[in-house]
Design a protein around this motif. Structure first.
Motif, PDB file in Angstrom:
ATOM      1  N   CYS A   1      -2.911  15.092  17.481  1.00 15.40           N
ATOM      2  CA  CYS A   1      -2.619  14.812  18.702  1.00 15.40           C
ATOM      3  C   CYS A   1      -3.847  14.259  19.425  1.00 15.40           C
ATOM      4  O   CYS A   1      -3.789  13.161  20.035  1.00 15.40           O
ATOM      5  CB  CYS A   1      -1.964  15.815  19.621  1.00 15.40           C
ATOM      6  N   MET A   2      -4.913  14.774  19.341  1.00 19.00           N
ATOM      7  CA  MET A   2      -6.047  14.183  19.965  1.00 19.00           C
ATOM      8  C   MET A   2      -6.414  12.835  19.356  1.00 19.00           C
ATOM      9  O   MET A   2      -6.808  11.910  20.307  1.00 19.00           O
ATOM     10  CB  MET A   2      -7.363  15.074  19.693  1.00 19.00           C
ATOM     11  N   LEU A   3      -6.339  12.496  18.235  1.00 15.43           N
ATOM     12  CA  LEU A   3      -6.629  11.255  17.769  1.00 15.43           C
ATOM     13  C   LEU A   3      -5.540  10.157  17.797  1.00 15.43           C
ATOM     14  O   LEU A   3      -5.890   9.080  18.278  1.00 15.43           O
ATOM     15  CB  LEU A   3      -6.769  11.422  16.121  1.00 15.43           C
ATOM     16  N   MET A   4      -4.280  10.577  18.063  1.00 14.82           N
ATOM     17  CA  MET A   4      -3.149   9.805  18.339  1.00 14.82           C
ATOM     18  C   MET A   4      -3.299   9.118  19.904  1.00 14.82           C
ATOM     19  O   MET A   4      -2.767   7.882  20.145  1.00 14.82           O
ATOM     20  CB  MET A   4      -1.818  10.588  18.164  1.00 14.82           C
TER      21      MET A   4
ATOM     22  N   ALA B   1       4.763  10.017  18.700  1.00 21.31           N
ATOM     23  CA  ALA B   1       4.738   8.553  18.459  1.00 21.31           C
ATOM     24  C   ALA B   1       5.726   7.594  19.265  1.00 21.31           C
ATOM     25  O   ALA B   1       5.543   6.514  19.699  1.00 21.31           O
ATOM     26  CB  ALA B   1       4.764   8.420  16.746  1.00 21.31           C
ATOM     27  N   LEU B   2       6.910   7.876  19.014  1.00 18.91           N
ATOM     28  CA  LEU B   2       8.013   7.354  19.595  1.00 18.91           C
ATOM     29  C   LEU B   2       8.085   7.566  21.137  1.00 18.91           C
ATOM     30  O   LEU B   2       8.123   6.450  21.979  1.00 18.91           O
ATOM     31  CB  LEU B   2       9.162   8.155  19.235  1.00 18.91           C
ATOM     32  N   LYS B   3       7.521   8.391  21.714  1.00 19.08           N
ATOM     33  CA  LYS B   3       7.380   8.536  23.048  1.00 19.08           C
ATOM     34  C   LYS B   3       6.181   7.651  23.663  1.00 19.08           C
ATOM     35  O   LYS B   3       6.332   7.162  24.828  1.00 19.08           O
ATOM     36  CB  LYS B   3       6.922  10.196  23.559  1.00 19.08           C
ATOM     37  N   MET B   4       5.371   7.334  22.800  1.00 15.00           N
ATOM     38  CA  MET B   4       4.315   6.566  22.893  1.00 15.00           C
ATOM     39  C   MET B   4       4.454   5.072  22.757  1.00 15.00           C
ATOM     40  O   MET B   4       3.682   4.183  22.864  1.00 15.00           O
ATOM     41  CB  MET B   4       2.844   6.909  22.146  1.00 15.00           C
ATOM     42  N   GLY B   5       5.791   4.812  22.346  1.00 13.55           N
ATOM     43  CA  GLY B   5       6.220   3.366  22.177  1.00 13.55           C
ATOM     44  C   GLY B   5       6.602   2.907  20.807  1.00 13.55           C
ATOM     45  O   GLY B   5       6.705   1.555  20.547  1.00 13.55           O
ATOM     46  N   ALA B   6       6.284   3.820  19.809  1.00 20.30           N
ATOM     47  CA  ALA B   6       6.586   3.679  18.394  1.00 20.30           C
ATOM     48  C   ALA B   6       8.050   2.774  18.208  1.00 20.30           C
ATOM     49  O   ALA B   6       9.097   3.233  19.074  1.00 20.30           O
ATOM     50  CB  ALA B   6       6.611   4.434  17.454  1.00 20.30           C
ATOM     51  N   HIS B   7       7.987   1.592  17.471  1.00 23.94           N
ATOM     52  CA  HIS B   7       9.472   1.113  17.198  1.00 23.94           C
ATOM     53  C   HIS B   7      10.380   1.702  16.594  1.00 23.94           C
ATOM     54  O   HIS B   7      11.495   2.065  16.663  1.00 23.94           O
ATOM     55  CB  HIS B   7       9.279  -0.223  16.362  1.00 23.94           C
ATOM     56  N   SER B   8       9.561   2.667  15.495  1.00 25.12           N
ATOM     57  CA  SER B   8      10.680   3.675  14.702  1.00 25.12           C
ATOM     58  C   SER B   8       9.407   4.763  14.233  1.00 25.12           C
ATOM     59  O   SER B   8       8.492   4.545  14.003  1.00 25.12           O
ATOM     60  CB  SER B   8      11.247   2.743  13.907  1.00 25.12           C
ATOM     61  N   ALA B   9       9.865   6.043  13.813  1.00 24.74           N
ATOM     62  CA  ALA B   9       9.368   6.950  13.337  1.00 24.74           C
ATOM     63  C   ALA B   9      10.284   7.731  12.189  1.00 24.74           C
ATOM     64  O   ALA B   9      11.459   8.032  12.901  1.00 24.74           O
ATOM     65  CB  ALA B   9       8.785   7.982  14.188  1.00 24.74           C
TER      66      ALA B   9
END
Length: 280
Positions: free
Chosen positions: A136-139, A163-171
């Motif tokens: 999570c720290m790296l993400m 990742a999705l909450k950070m705006g990823a198109h898909s996970a």
């Protein structure tokens, strides 16, 4: 009648905690244990009883007894009783200003960019372990907007959900444990995100991803990194964790051999998370 499925807990107490705790944990991870809790004088190793080679576990502990004085208490916990036990000790995980991971029964707290609700079950990856925390720290340094993400060995799904909450198109999530798959699906719903999850290992990966997140363990990573790279886009990112400082050369060697180069790292309590990027 179907046999009752249990979690198995090894409560290990040591007269000398360092460096023995981390060494023993590393080896227990090789025989089926997949979650570890620190205690004042040692640790507790947890795993599905059916997945643990107890004969090998006892043999390696007998070998360590020749080097350090230790005591062992073995506990069996029925699967359906795990939530009640876990809730007693489940505290929120916080990365100041960035992320708070909490259970449904915790009170909401302001001051974080992202908040994730995780149903406290046995699936690895609630954020309490140093490896998940390190990932999570790296993400938080990565721009996930529009990215296609794979959470390999997803456990609770916390990394894919983040990742999705950070705006990823898909996970997408993949795990070899059916309980982890179910837990990830439940947590995705709790967080109102759409994360596709399936049961399998690295051989089941399909498609191309911009970011692959793999918080597993050393030997699995060394074997599977070449497979991950086949599904990584040009200049894609690979984040890995689940190993110790002394394992960095072996992990980096495999990555460099496949045109992946180390660009960031995070260490905590001897555990390491590494960020590699693909160079065409």
């Amino acid at each position: 009648m179907e046999k009752q499925q249990n979690y198995l807990g090894y409560h290990v107490s040591l007269t000398e905690v360092e460096p023995w705790k981390d060494l023993i944990i590393c080896e227990l991870g090789e025989v089926g244990f997949d979650m570890f809790e620190d205690t004042d004088n040692g640790f507790v190793a947890w795993g599905y009883e059916k997945n643990i080679d107890q004969q090998k576990a006892m043999k390696l502990l007998e070998e360590y007894e020749k080097k350090v004085s230790l005591t062992l208490r073995v506990e069996q916990t029925p699967i359906q009783n795990w939530n009640q036990e876990w809730e007693k000790n489940f505290d929120p995980v916080e990365i100041p200003g960035f992320l708070r991971i909490q259970a449904p029964f915790h009170q909401w707290k302001e001051g974080f960019q992202y908040s994730i609700v995780i149903a406290p079950k046995m699936a690895f990856g609630t954020g309490h372990h140093s490896t998940t925390y390190g990932m999570c720290m790296l993400m938080q340094k990565i721009d996930f907007k529009g990215k296609r993400v794979l959470d390999m060995g997803c456990g609770s799904g916390v990394l894919g959900i983040l990742a999705l909450k950070m705006g990823a198109h898909s996970a997408d999530g993949i795990d070899i444990d059916e309980w982890a798959v179910q837990n990830t699906e439940e947590n995705s719903a709790l967080n109102s995100v759409n994360m596709y999850v399936k049961l399998g290992d690295a051989s089941t990966i399909s498609g191309v991803y911009d970011v692959i997140l793999a918080n597993i363990q050393r030997n699995v990573l060394l074997a599977d990194i070449p497979e991950y790279i086949k599904h990584l886009s040009g200049e894609g990112n690979l984040l890995v964790s689940g190993f110790y400082l002394e394992d960095i050369p072996a992990i980096e060697s495999v990555c460099v051999a496949h045109q992946l180069y180390l660009i960031d790292r995070f260490t905590n309590n001897g555990w390491v998370a590494l960020h590699f990027q693909k160079k065409n």
